[in-house]
Design a protein around this motif. Sequence first.
Motif, PDB file in Angstrom:
ATOM      1  N   CYS A  78      -2.786   0.296  -3.901  1.00 28.04           N
ATOM      2  CA  CYS A  78      -2.330  -1.020  -3.459  1.00 28.04           C
ATOM      3  C   CYS A  78      -1.954  -1.824  -4.690  1.00 28.04           C
ATOM      4  CB  CYS A  78      -3.425  -1.729  -2.671  1.00 28.04           C
ATOM      5  SG  CYS A  78      -3.040  -3.445  -2.258  1.00 28.04           S
ATOM      6  N   THR A 113      -1.412   1.277   5.951  1.00 29.02           N
ATOM      7  CA  THR A 113      -0.932   2.650   5.794  1.00 29.02           C
ATOM      8  C   THR A 113      -1.792   3.564   6.661  1.00 29.02           C
ATOM      9  OG1 THR A 113      -0.370   4.383   4.172  1.00 29.02           O
ATOM     10  CG2 THR A 113      -2.356   3.116   3.731  1.00 29.02           C
ATOM     11  N   GLN A 114      -1.129   4.450   7.390  1.00 31.43           N
ATOM     12  CA  GLN A 114      -1.830   5.307   8.341  1.00 31.43           C
ATOM     13  C   GLN A 114      -2.484   6.489   7.627  1.00 31.43           C
ATOM     14  OE1 GLN A 114      -2.106   5.051  11.906  1.00 31.43           O
ATOM     15  NE2 GLN A 114      -3.582   6.721  11.584  1.00 31.43           N
ATOM     16  N   GLY A 128      -1.015   6.964   2.236  1.00 34.05           N
ATOM     17  CA  GLY A 128      -1.549   7.488   3.487  1.00 34.05           C
ATOM     18  C   GLY A 128      -0.847   8.765   3.891  1.00 34.05           C
ATOM     19  N   GLU A 133       0.827  -1.197   0.000  1.00 30.00           N
ATOM     20  CA  GLU A 133       0.000   0.000   0.000  1.00 30.00           C
ATOM     21  C   GLU A 133       0.864   1.251   0.000  1.00 30.00           C
ATOM     22  OE1 GLU A 133      -2.385  -2.557   3.217  1.00 30.00           O
ATOM     23  OE2 GLU A 133      -0.285  -1.966   2.995  1.00 30.00           O
ATOM     24  N   SER A 134       0.274   2.338  -0.459  1.00 29.77           N
ATOM     25  CA  SER A 134       0.914   3.650  -0.382  1.00 29.77           C
ATOM     26  C   SER A 134      -0.168   4.716  -0.425  1.00 29.77           C
ATOM     27  CB  SER A 134       1.903   3.850  -1.528  1.00 29.77           C
ATOM     28  OG  SER A 134       1.241   3.793  -2.773  1.00 29.77           O
ATOM     29  N   LEU A 175      -5.380   6.327  -1.818  1.00 28.11           N
ATOM     30  CA  LEU A 175      -4.563   5.174  -1.458  1.00 28.11           C
ATOM     31  C   LEU A 175      -4.407   4.269  -2.676  1.00 28.11           C
ATOM     32  CD1 LEU A 175      -6.110   4.192   2.013  1.00 28.11           C
ATOM     33  CD2 LEU A 175      -4.338   5.887   1.504  1.00 28.11           C
TER      34      LEU A 175
END
Length: 119
Positions: A22, A113-114, A9, A6-7, A20
């Motif tokens: 994935c 991811t936060q 956040g 994932e990326s 987001l």
Amino acid sequence: QVQLVESGGGLVQAGGSLRLSCVASGSTFSINVMGWYRQAPGKQRELVATISRGGRTNYADSVKGRFTISRDNKNTVYLQMNSLKSDDTAVYYCNAQNIQNIFTTTDYWGQGTQVTVSS
């Protein structure tokens, strides 16, 4: 096996937007459904949105009209999040499902991811 990364956040103000991404790799041919789940501190992981290989989507009531899930033909799923609220603050996890039959489903998860929404 399927690997998910994932990326996207981060920290955003209430009312803002984030997207987001994935990326799935490995045995992606076996994936039937991809989706996003989230887990806030002290709460259980909950479904946010899913999308099937055929493009059918499903959303949690809390995000309908604000979030949009999509996928491309390169094994990437996206979650466009608009009109973000502080209640959306959570770790967001990408999920991929291999539905082998009505009794057997294999789930794969990303590392998370936060997403933090400041009020």
